[in-house]
Design a protein around this motif. Sequence first.
Motif, short mmCIF file in Angstrom:
data_model
loop_
_atom_site.label_atom_id
_atom_site.label_comp_id
_atom_site.label_asym_id
_atom_site.label_seq_id
_atom_site.Cartn_x
_atom_site.Cartn_y
_atom_site.Cartn_z
N HIS A 1 -24.83 7.62 23.30
CA HIS A 1 -24.32 6.37 22.74
C HIS A 1 -22.58 6.13 22.76
O HIS A 1 -22.28 5.16 22.77
N ALA A 2 -22.05 7.04 22.60
CA ALA A 2 -20.55 7.14 22.78
C ALA A 2 -20.05 6.52 23.98
O ALA A 2 -19.22 5.58 24.03
N ARG A 3 -20.73 7.19 25.05
CA ARG A 3 -20.36 6.62 26.39
C ARG A 3 -20.49 5.09 26.72
O ARG A 3 -19.95 4.46 27.30
N LEU A 4 -21.86 4.84 26.03
CA LEU A 4 -22.21 3.23 26.43
C LEU A 4 -21.20 2.58 25.56
O LEU A 4 -20.69 1.35 26.12
N ALA A 5 -20.65 2.99 24.52
CA ALA A 5 -19.74 2.19 23.64
C ALA A 5 -18.18 2.04 24.49
O ALA A 5 -17.67 1.23 24.35
N ASP A 6 -17.98 3.10 25.04
CA ASP A 6 -16.77 3.12 25.98
C ASP A 6 -17.03 2.13 26.96
O ASP A 6 -15.71 1.42 27.24
N TYR A 7 -18.06 1.84 27.53
CA TYR A 7 -17.94 0.70 28.48
C TYR A 7 -17.97 -0.82 28.09
O TYR A 7 -17.78 -1.87 28.84
N ARG A 8 -18.42 -1.07 26.66
CA ARG A 8 -18.31 -2.30 26.11
C ARG A 8 -17.17 -3.33 26.65
O ARG A 8 -17.57 -4.47 26.76
N PRO A 9 -15.96 -2.84 26.64
CA PRO A 9 -14.90 -3.82 26.79
C PRO A 9 -14.85 -4.18 28.46
O PRO A 9 -14.42 -5.28 28.68
N LEU B 1 -18.94 3.40 38.16
CA LEU B 1 -19.95 2.57 38.03
C LEU B 1 -21.44 3.17 38.16
O LEU B 1 -22.43 2.91 37.49
N LEU B 2 -21.32 4.46 38.82
CA LEU B 2 -22.71 5.33 39.05
C LEU B 2 -23.09 5.74 37.41
O LEU B 2 -24.34 5.62 37.06
N GLU B 3 -22.10 6.14 36.69
CA GLU B 3 -22.25 6.53 35.20
C GLU B 3 -22.72 5.23 34.51
O GLU B 3 -23.62 5.46 33.57
N TRP B 4 -22.14 3.92 34.59
CA TRP B 4 -22.60 2.72 33.89
C TRP B 4 -24.25 2.74 34.12
O TRP B 4 -24.96 2.38 33.17
N VAL B 5 -24.40 2.46 35.29
CA VAL B 5 -25.89 2.36 35.87
C VAL B 5 -26.88 3.65 35.17
O VAL B 5 -27.59 3.41 34.47
N HIS B 6 -26.34 4.78 35.03
CA HIS B 6 -27.04 6.02 34.46
C HIS B 6 -27.17 5.75 33.17
O HIS B 6 -28.36 5.95 32.69
#
Length: 322
Positions: free
Chosen positions: A233-241, A177-182
């Motif tokens: 951008h790759a990390r953001l895409a990983d969270y999409r689901p 969750l910390l990474e998503w916020v970041h």
Amino acid sequence: MTSPAVPLCAGWVLGHHGRGRRRGVRGGGGRTVEGMLVSRELSAVRESLGRSLFGKVAGPDGPKHRALIHDTPGPRWFAPDRPIRRVHGDASMFVGGLRALLLQSLHPLAMAGVADHSDYRGDPWGRLQRTSLFLAATTFGPATEAQRAVARVRGIHHRVHGVAPDGRTYRASDPHLLEWVHVAEVDSFLLAHQRYGATTLSPDERDGYVADTARIAAAIGVPDPPRTVRALHARLADYRPELRGTEAAREAARFLLLTPPLPALARVPYAVLAATSVAMLPAWARLPLWLPYLPPVEATAIHLAGRTLVGGLRWAMTPPGA
């Protein structure tokens, strides 16, 4: 989630002295009397706007925190020429911060933590001031103060936990969750700076900004934060689901965009700020929040209005001659 924020600038507003351009009676220094009067009036307006903005963003202890962050000697985490200082020192942070809040709300567990533990409705200015102080301390402050700011945030995170409406447990200290916020925050700050900053960053500087922010993220508890724009951008895409709109997220969006606690005179500028922030969201992020998607209007009228607003904020908070 964080709050819209700008750092506590060392020289926030000291007035402005322009030069008269109209012909007429000359005053000292070759300026017209009319020009000198206009200059004084502009100076007063600028000082009043800057003082009001600084007070809202920094709070009653703003001057004390500003002195501690900028005047205390010692090594810093980031040298003066690092991209993070350019991005976090620009008025485009107002737009990026609001966009970050909207994007972050799409993760149900992150939003549950905010809904259960954050008084963003009752004390939005206090939340803004605490976030501003954290960004200022870690970006501009001495290393000892940056580390203290990180320790305070980590202590808060360890106390925030609960059960989301869908039955899943959450912890604010969860590295995922910390990474998503970041990543949502960094993507928003960088995009806002590229569109509305005083100067844009080169490709290498954009990667440098992501790498700079990774140092702060690692200190907060993100194990392997992205260090390039491509990785971001790759990390953001990983969270999409994992992302979806919840009633709590839509309620937060309504509060942030439509009913913030502002005086009447500030509502029109804030409406421009809100529209500009929404226009920076991709379509996939707007639909779950029930936000409009109007590309032709956003590329013309809203973009121009956003540049005008951010330019005005920058003028109010920049010392003369800087």
